[in-house]
Design a protein around this motif. Structure first.
Motif, short mmCIF file in Angstrom:
data_model
loop_
_atom_site.label_atom_id
_atom_site.label_comp_id
_atom_site.label_asym_id
_atom_site.label_seq_id
_atom_site.Cartn_x
_atom_site.Cartn_y
_atom_site.Cartn_z
N GLU A 148 -2.98 -4.34 7.92
CA GLU A 148 -4.17 -4.34 7.07
C GLU A 148 -5.27 -3.47 7.68
O GLU A 148 -5.90 -2.69 6.99
CB GLU A 148 -4.66 -5.77 6.89
CG GLU A 148 -5.61 -5.90 5.72
CD GLU A 148 -5.52 -7.27 5.09
OE1 GLU A 148 -4.67 -8.06 5.53
OE2 GLU A 148 -6.31 -7.53 4.17
N PHE A 149 -5.46 -3.61 8.97
CA PHE A 149 -6.52 -2.85 9.63
C PHE A 149 -6.20 -1.35 9.71
O PHE A 149 -7.06 -0.54 9.99
CB PHE A 149 -6.77 -3.39 11.04
CG PHE A 149 -7.40 -4.76 11.04
CD1 PHE A 149 -8.07 -5.21 9.90
CD2 PHE A 149 -7.33 -5.57 12.14
CE1 PHE A 149 -8.65 -6.47 9.88
CE2 PHE A 149 -7.93 -6.83 12.14
CZ PHE A 149 -8.58 -7.29 11.00
N SER A 150 -4.93 -1.03 9.49
CA SER A 150 -4.57 0.39 9.49
C SER A 150 -5.27 1.11 8.35
O SER A 150 -5.47 2.32 8.39
CB SER A 150 -3.07 0.57 9.35
OG SER A 150 -2.67 0.43 7.99
N GLY A 151 -5.62 0.35 7.32
CA GLY A 151 -6.33 0.95 6.20
C GLY A 151 -5.44 1.37 5.05
O GLY A 151 -5.92 1.70 3.98
N ASN A 152 -4.13 1.34 5.27
CA ASN A 152 -3.21 1.76 4.21
C ASN A 152 -2.71 0.53 3.44
O ASN A 152 -1.82 -0.19 3.89
CB ASN A 152 -2.04 2.53 4.80
CG ASN A 152 -1.18 3.17 3.72
OD1 ASN A 152 -1.08 2.65 2.61
ND2 ASN A 152 -0.56 4.29 4.04
N GLN A 153 -3.29 0.34 2.27
CA GLN A 153 -2.96 -0.85 1.48
C GLN A 153 -1.52 -0.84 0.98
O GLN A 153 -0.87 -1.88 0.85
CB GLN A 153 -3.89 -0.96 0.28
CG GLN A 153 -5.29 -1.40 0.62
CD GLN A 153 -5.29 -2.69 1.41
OE1 GLN A 153 -5.74 -2.73 2.55
NE2 GLN A 153 -4.75 -3.77 0.84
N ASP B 88 -2.82 6.89 0.34
CA ASP B 88 -1.98 5.88 0.99
C ASP B 88 -0.51 6.13 0.71
O ASP B 88 0.34 5.99 1.61
CB ASP B 88 -2.35 4.47 0.49
CG ASP B 88 -3.61 3.95 1.16
OD1 ASP B 88 -4.11 4.63 2.07
OD2 ASP B 88 -4.07 2.86 0.77
N VAL B 89 -0.20 6.47 -0.52
CA VAL B 89 1.19 6.71 -0.89
C VAL B 89 1.77 7.86 -0.06
O VAL B 89 2.86 7.74 0.50
CB VAL B 89 1.32 7.02 -2.39
CG1 VAL B 89 2.71 7.54 -2.71
CG2 VAL B 89 1.03 5.78 -3.21
#
Lengths: 227, 227
Positions: A148-153, B88-89
């Motif tokens: 989550e903290f990576s920022g990539n949802q 993100d993708v």
DNA sequence: AATTTTCAAACTGTCGACACTCGACAGTCG
DNA sequence: CGACTGTCGAGTGTCGACAGTTTGAAAATT
């Protein structure tokens, strides 16, 4: 968020589909259904006291999560795992978390660090006095935080899917954490590497940590498969 | 749109759900529905000449693929993308393919090399005389091969999901390949690195290749978002 | 006795119907 | 003139039913 709207509600008319999906998930994780067994819609509908429509949709949902598989005109079956598939899941998980740690090392805030530290403490707590299920949940929660903290949802979404599958396998194996405290401790190096903002050290720590976990799970899985 | 209501239902005994899902997917990719628009089940059912049940299931399927989203009691809506999600993708895709290439470098067989070489040739061919859609499809096929040859089937599944989303975005943007031949050529270094069984070189080539693609797509996406 | 055929029960895919909910619009009251 | 309320249409959530298919076992045949 907390507008002045009445605090009640929102819990009432929740979808039957989600309720059924949750119950089915729980039943699957509890091992009520053997892998490969056929789930008859009508039977489930009777058991739940509803019609087939919501059962069908719930089953589709679980299928998309990889816990069930469907065959045309034959219905739904409990997903079976073989060693290769399990290995793929862990391999992919490692791939994702490595990436997450690498990203995170470059953007870790104090809040994030505090949250991770706190979560690690929680793991140690349930390692002392908690059930195996709790220990697994807190462990997963730590790793999920990394994602989550990576920022990539989008990455988090895939991670969640994988977690479903791993839980499914793990609880299918039986217990796992013979020494939960030591398992909790092995998360420390990951956090430590993040504190120094070192992507390489983080990746290495993670490699080791997940490698051990994978080896352990695979071993127990293979052993169990013999029976 | 393609209302084949009376076009007669060939062998629909098979699986209405998949047929509908395919048609819906095609319609979405063709841009027949604007992002965010509400898809009414009854309306779709009328258009397809079927009842709501299979439409519902097809919609759930597309939801699990991330092309639709649903709100309780409100129904299904066409997925909207923002720049962050698209980023993100691509980020996740890079993560996956890197891993795949790394694995593949250590296990590339002659058959695999031949298949990749052949696919690259195919890309050059459609770059000369093919539609934009064909070019995208062959491009995707190359990258999918990388994932497939990695040996991790679970990874392939996630890759496929991501592809759905990328296609969705790309065709939503409009054309992309102004110089398809040059795009095809940029795959050569990846293949070359694999031939020498070098994981690092493969990763680097891939980083560059996907980085360029992402930059290009993001740019066009942002530009289009202004309107 | 082993193998094939037959047949009925169980199940899935699909359909049409009904109840309930949500949002919009208009009418009512302050 | 503005806020509240009642009503109406549209749409989803759920249900029971029907038709065709699959399955497993009894019945028939070799």
């Amino acid at each position: 968020m907390t507008t002045t709207t009445q605090g009640f509600a929102t819990i009432q008319q929740r979808d039957l589909v989600n309720q059924i999906a949750d119950m089915l998930t729980e039943a699957l994780l509890k091992g009520d259904f053997a892998p490969g067994v056929h789930l008859a819609e009508a039977q489930l509908a009777r058991d739940f006291g509803v019609s087939r429509a919501p059962v069908r949709e719930a089953a589709r949902l679980l299928e998309s999560r990889g816990m069930l598989v469907s065959q045309p005109r034959r219905g739904f079956f409990v997903r079976t795992f073989n060693a290769d598939e399990l290995e793929d899941v862990y391999d992919l998980r490692l791939c994702l978390e490595r990436h997450a740690v690498r990203l995170l090392a470059g953007k870790l805030t104090d809040e994030m660090e505090a949250a991770l530290t706190h979560q690690l403490e929680k793991m140690r707590q349930v390692a002392r006095d908690g059930t195996a299920v709790q220990q697994i949940e807190e462990d997963v929660a730590f790793h999920r935080m990394l994602c989550e903290f990576s920022g990539n949802q989008r990455l988090v979404r895939v991670f969640d899917e994988l977690c479903h599958e791993m839980r499914f396998c793990i609880l299918l194996i039986g217990q796992l954490y013979d020494d939960a405290m030591r398992v909790a401790d092995t998360h420390e190096p990951i956090l430590e590497a993040l504190r120094t903002r070192s992507p390489d050290a983080g990746e290495a720590a993670l490699d080791y940590h997940i490698g051990v976990a994978q080896q352990r799970v695979m071993e127990m899985f293979r052993e169990r498969a013999k029976r």
